[in-house]
Motif scaffolding. Structure first.
Motif, PDB file in Angstrom:
ATOM      1  N   HIS A   1     -26.090 -56.406  88.451  1.00  0.00           N
ATOM      2  CA  HIS A   1     -25.596 -56.316  87.076  1.00  0.00           C
ATOM      3  C   HIS A   1     -24.183 -55.723  87.065  1.00  0.00           C
ATOM      4  O   HIS A   1     -23.980 -54.576  86.662  1.00  0.00           O
ATOM      5  CB  HIS A   1     -26.525 -55.444  86.230  1.00  0.00           C
ATOM      6  CG  HIS A   1     -27.826 -56.085  85.871  1.00  0.00           C
ATOM      7  ND1 HIS A   1     -27.899 -57.211  85.078  1.00  0.00           N
ATOM      8  CD2 HIS A   1     -29.100 -55.759  86.202  1.00  0.00           C
ATOM      9  CE1 HIS A   1     -29.177 -57.543  84.924  1.00  0.00           C
ATOM     10  NE2 HIS A   1     -29.920 -56.682  85.599  1.00  0.00           N
ATOM     11  N   SER A   2     -23.220 -56.504  87.496  1.00  0.00           N
ATOM     12  CA  SER A   2     -21.828 -56.058  87.461  1.00  0.00           C
ATOM     13  C   SER A   2     -21.162 -56.541  86.180  1.00  0.00           C
ATOM     14  O   SER A   2     -21.766 -57.225  85.359  1.00  0.00           O
ATOM     15  CB  SER A   2     -21.097 -56.552  88.712  1.00  0.00           C
ATOM     16  OG  SER A   2     -21.367 -57.926  88.956  1.00  0.00           O
ATOM     17  N   GLY A   3     -19.901 -56.186  86.006  1.00  0.00           N
ATOM     18  CA  GLY A   3     -19.191 -56.520  84.781  1.00  0.00           C
ATOM     19  C   GLY A   3     -18.003 -57.434  85.028  1.00  0.00           C
ATOM     20  O   GLY A   3     -17.731 -57.809  86.169  1.00  0.00           O
TER      21      GLY A   3
ATOM     22  N   SER B   1     -19.015 -56.892  80.907  1.00  0.00           N
ATOM     23  CA  SER B   1     -20.247 -57.110  80.169  1.00  0.00           C
ATOM     24  C   SER B   1     -20.159 -56.358  78.848  1.00  0.00           C
ATOM     25  O   SER B   1     -19.375 -55.413  78.717  1.00  0.00           O
ATOM     26  CB  SER B   1     -21.445 -56.597  80.980  1.00  0.00           C
ATOM     27  OG  SER B   1     -22.650 -56.724  80.245  1.00  0.00           O
TER      28      SER B   1
ATOM     29  N   ARG C   1     -21.027 -51.110  82.535  1.00  0.00           N
ATOM     30  CA  ARG C   1     -21.177 -51.352  83.967  1.00  0.00           C
ATOM     31  C   ARG C   1     -20.215 -50.461  84.748  1.00  0.00           C
ATOM     32  O   ARG C   1     -19.106 -50.181  84.295  1.00  0.00           O
ATOM     33  CB  ARG C   1     -20.890 -52.819  84.308  1.00  0.00           C
ATOM     34  CG  ARG C   1     -21.786 -53.827  83.581  1.00  0.00           C
ATOM     35  CD  ARG C   1     -23.233 -53.611  83.877  1.00  0.00           C
ATOM     36  NE  ARG C   1     -24.122 -54.620  83.299  1.00  0.00           N
ATOM     37  CZ  ARG C   1     -25.338 -54.364  82.857  1.00  0.00           C
ATOM     38  NH1 ARG C   1     -25.810 -53.120  82.878  1.00  0.00           N
ATOM     39  NH2 ARG C   1     -26.098 -55.317  82.378  1.00  0.00           N
TER      40      ARG C   1
ATOM     41  N   ASP D   1     -17.189 -54.032  88.550  1.00  0.00           N
ATOM     42  CA  ASP D   1     -17.018 -55.409  88.101  1.00  0.00           C
ATOM     43  C   ASP D   1     -17.470 -56.349  89.210  1.00  0.00           C
ATOM     44  O   ASP D   1     -17.839 -55.916  90.310  1.00  0.00           O
ATOM     45  CB  ASP D   1     -15.583 -55.672  87.634  1.00  0.00           C
ATOM     46  CG  ASP D   1     -14.536 -55.539  88.734  1.00  0.00           C
ATOM     47  OD1 ASP D   1     -14.834 -55.834  89.921  1.00  0.00           O
ATOM     48  OD2 ASP D   1     -13.389 -55.148  88.418  1.00  0.00           O
ATOM     49  N   HIS D   2     -17.436 -57.649  88.945  1.00  0.00           N
ATOM     50  CA  HIS D   2     -17.962 -58.615  89.900  1.00  0.00           C
ATOM     51  C   HIS D   2     -17.213 -58.552  91.231  1.00  0.00           C
ATOM     52  O   HIS D   2     -17.829 -58.632  92.297  1.00  0.00           O
ATOM     53  CB  HIS D   2     -17.881 -60.031  89.322  1.00  0.00           C
ATOM     54  CG  HIS D   2     -18.517 -60.187  87.978  1.00  0.00           C
ATOM     55  ND1 HIS D   2     -19.735 -59.633  87.659  1.00  0.00           N
ATOM     56  CD2 HIS D   2     -18.095 -60.844  86.850  1.00  0.00           C
ATOM     57  CE1 HIS D   2     -20.044 -59.935  86.409  1.00  0.00           C
ATOM     58  NE2 HIS D   2     -19.070 -60.664  85.898  1.00  0.00           N
TER      59      HIS D   2
ATOM     60  N   LYS E   1     -26.028 -61.264  87.572  1.00  0.00           N
ATOM     61  CA  LYS E   1     -26.853 -61.505  86.399  1.00  0.00           C
ATOM     62  C   LYS E   1     -26.303 -60.734  85.210  1.00  0.00           C
ATOM     63  O   LYS E   1     -26.213 -59.513  85.235  1.00  0.00           O
ATOM     64  CB  LYS E   1     -28.302 -61.073  86.647  1.00  0.00           C
ATOM     65  CG  LYS E   1     -29.211 -61.272  85.431  1.00  0.00           C
ATOM     66  CD  LYS E   1     -30.615 -60.767  85.712  1.00  0.00           C
ATOM     67  CE  LYS E   1     -31.527 -60.998  84.506  1.00  0.00           C
ATOM     68  NZ  LYS E   1     -32.891 -60.466  84.744  1.00  0.00           N
ATOM     69  N   ASP E   2     -25.937 -61.454  84.166  1.00  0.00           N
ATOM     70  CA  ASP E   2     -25.612 -60.829  82.894  1.00  0.00           C
ATOM     71  C   ASP E   2     -26.544 -61.426  81.852  1.00  0.00           C
ATOM     72  O   ASP E   2     -26.812 -62.634  81.869  1.00  0.00           O
ATOM     73  CB  ASP E   2     -24.156 -61.066  82.500  1.00  0.00           C
ATOM     74  CG  ASP E   2     -23.745 -60.186  81.329  1.00  0.00           C
ATOM     75  OD1 ASP E   2     -23.192 -59.097  81.567  1.00  0.00           O
ATOM     76  OD2 ASP E   2     -24.007 -60.579  80.167  1.00  0.00           O
ATOM     77  N   HIS E   3     -27.020 -60.595  80.950  1.00  0.00           N
ATOM     78  CA  HIS E   3     -27.987 -61.058  79.955  1.00  0.00           C
ATOM     79  C   HIS E   3     -27.362 -61.944  78.877  1.00  0.00           C
ATOM     80  O   HIS E   3     -28.084 -62.571  78.101  1.00  0.00           O
ATOM     81  CB  HIS E   3     -28.657 -59.859  79.282  1.00  0.00           C
ATOM     82  CG  HIS E   3     -29.480 -59.030  80.226  1.00  0.00           C
ATOM     83  ND1 HIS E   3     -30.738 -59.402  80.643  1.00  0.00           N
ATOM     84  CD2 HIS E   3     -29.206 -57.851  80.841  1.00  0.00           C
ATOM     85  CE1 HIS E   3     -31.216 -58.488  81.470  1.00  0.00           C
ATOM     86  NE2 HIS E   3     -30.318 -57.532  81.599  1.00  0.00           N
ATOM     87  N   HIS E   4     -26.014 -62.026  78.846  1.00  0.00           N
ATOM     88  CA  HIS E   4     -25.374 -62.688  77.711  1.00  0.00           C
ATOM     89  C   HIS E   4     -24.318 -63.729  78.089  1.00  0.00           C
ATOM     90  O   HIS E   4     -23.730 -64.326  77.197  1.00  0.00           O
ATOM     91  CB  HIS E   4     -24.771 -61.632  76.787  1.00  0.00           C
ATOM     92  CG  HIS E   4     -25.792 -60.634  76.300  1.00  0.00           C
ATOM     93  ND1 HIS E   4     -26.766 -60.965  75.385  1.00  0.00           N
ATOM     94  CD2 HIS E   4     -26.003 -59.346  76.635  1.00  0.00           C
ATOM     95  CE1 HIS E   4     -27.534 -59.902  75.167  1.00  0.00           C
ATOM     96  NE2 HIS E   4     -27.093 -58.913  75.912  1.00  0.00           N
TER      97      HIS E   4
ATOM     98  N   GLN F   1     -25.377 -50.604  86.462  1.00  0.00           N
ATOM     99  CA  GLN F   1     -25.193 -49.851  85.232  1.00  0.00           C
ATOM    100  C   GLN F   1     -24.483 -48.518  85.535  1.00  0.00           C
ATOM    101  O   GLN F   1     -24.521 -48.015  86.650  1.00  0.00           O
ATOM    102  CB  GLN F   1     -26.559 -49.552  84.581  1.00  0.00           C
ATOM    103  CG  GLN F   1     -27.467 -50.750  84.412  1.00  0.00           C
ATOM    104  CD  GLN F   1     -28.323 -51.025  85.647  1.00  0.00           C
ATOM    105  OE1 GLN F   1     -28.246 -50.345  86.660  1.00  0.00           O
ATOM    106  NE2 GLN F   1     -29.158 -52.059  85.545  1.00  0.00           N
TER     107      GLN F   1
END
Length: 317
Positions: free
Chosen positions: A35-37, A39, A43, A46-47, A65-68, A268
């Protein structure tokens, strides 16, 4: 036992594990839950930082993986900048309202962009919202529109036509279907339909957290052909800890090591990094009695096979 007591117990359990062994087991590991950013959720990496940290630790593959939104369309640019580090990068799409829900056209576009995994709804699944109506761990730093509760089933308990069309696309592209945060009953109906439509790659994320699985459910769905991924953050010294540390191996054994994997489920703020989370999970597995060969299956071989990464020419140490 409360979370803080669990975290203290984790630190005690892993304190005697040889860091050299952990370093060796990190070589070639694959983390399918990063879960990187950027986002709309806070976070700490970052990616690109996630890739750099993975490379430094010897990790050979990560799935963002990002939820959005999906990271898949920008991976070619990241490969141009970071490809020399030798980390395979994967993206995918979570079917929340914010990404179109059960929209077959969006999924088709995602897979044509190289998306590797399609997650069923997470934060906006009916099961997630009902299970966490008081507090959700998926906190955001912005206010989104009120969600529409999403389920893969119609009123008669059958998989809906748009979801069937999505399953056909997943099969066509040989992508991975994740259960997301659906209820175990929905997951069984979904996976049975998926298999009849030719989907070969199935994964269940953190089955004992929020999805209402029993031990028998874990065993049976693993026998059905799904990979069972345990989230490191739920067991280690993390603010997301909800389980006593010894339960990590107990939950793995329920499915069988040969049918299991570990993803960090981290990135996170105020938590271990994905790399540190994987290291802690490896230590915890070793301290709880798993062999080095069993740990390699969990963090290297099984997740590699799921996303089509060839195993090293020698699967020895």
């Amino acid at each position: 036992m409360d979370s803080e007591s669990n975290r203290i117990k984790v630190r005690e359990l892993v304190s005697g594990v040889d860091n050299g062994i952990v370093d060796a087991l990190m070589q070639g590991a694959v983390d399918l839950h990063v879960h990187s950013g950027p986002s709309i959720m806070d976070r700490q990496v970052d990616h690109m930082q996630a890739v750099e940290q993975a490379a430094e630790a010897g990790i050979r593959g990560i799935l963002f993986k990002d939820h959005h939104y999906s990271v898949a369309p920008v991976i070619p640019m990241m490969e141009r900048v970071l490809g020399h580090l030798g980390v395979s990068m994967f993206g995918g799409l979570v079917l929340n309202n914010t990404t179109g829900g059960f929209n077959p056209y969006v999924v088709d576009s995602e897979l044509n962009h190289g998306g590797k995994m399609i997650w069923m709804p997470t934060a906006q699944s009916a099961n997630h919202i009902r299970s966490s109506f008081r507090k959700s761990r998926l906190a955001m730093n912005v206010q989104l529109k009120a969600p529409k509760l999403l389920t893969v089933l119609d009123d008669s308990g059958q998989v809906t036509d748009p979801v069937k069309e999505i399953l056909d696309s997943i099969a066509k592209f040989d992508a991975v279907l994740s259960s997301g945060h659906l209820h175990v009953w929905e997951i069984w109906k979904l996976f049975e339909e998926a298999k009849t439509r030719g989907v070969k790659n199935l994964i269940v994320n953190h089955p004992m957290y929020g999805l209402h699985f029993t031990y028998d459910d874990i065993r049976e769905i693993a026998e059905f052909g799904a990979l069972i991924e345990q989230s490191a953050c739920l067991y280690i010294d993390s603010r997301f800890n909800v389980f006593e540390p010894e339960l990590l191996v107990e939950h793995i054994r329920a499915a069988g090591v040969e049918n299991s994997s570990i993803g960090s489920d981290l990135g996170q703020v105020d938590n271990p990094t994905p790399v540190e989370g994987m290291r802690q999970a490896i230590k915890l597995c070793l301290a709880s009695g798993l062999t080095e060969d069993e740990v390699r299956l969990l963090v290297r071989d099984n997740p590699s096979k799921l996303v089509g990464l060839p195993l090293p020419s020698s699967t020895a140490n």
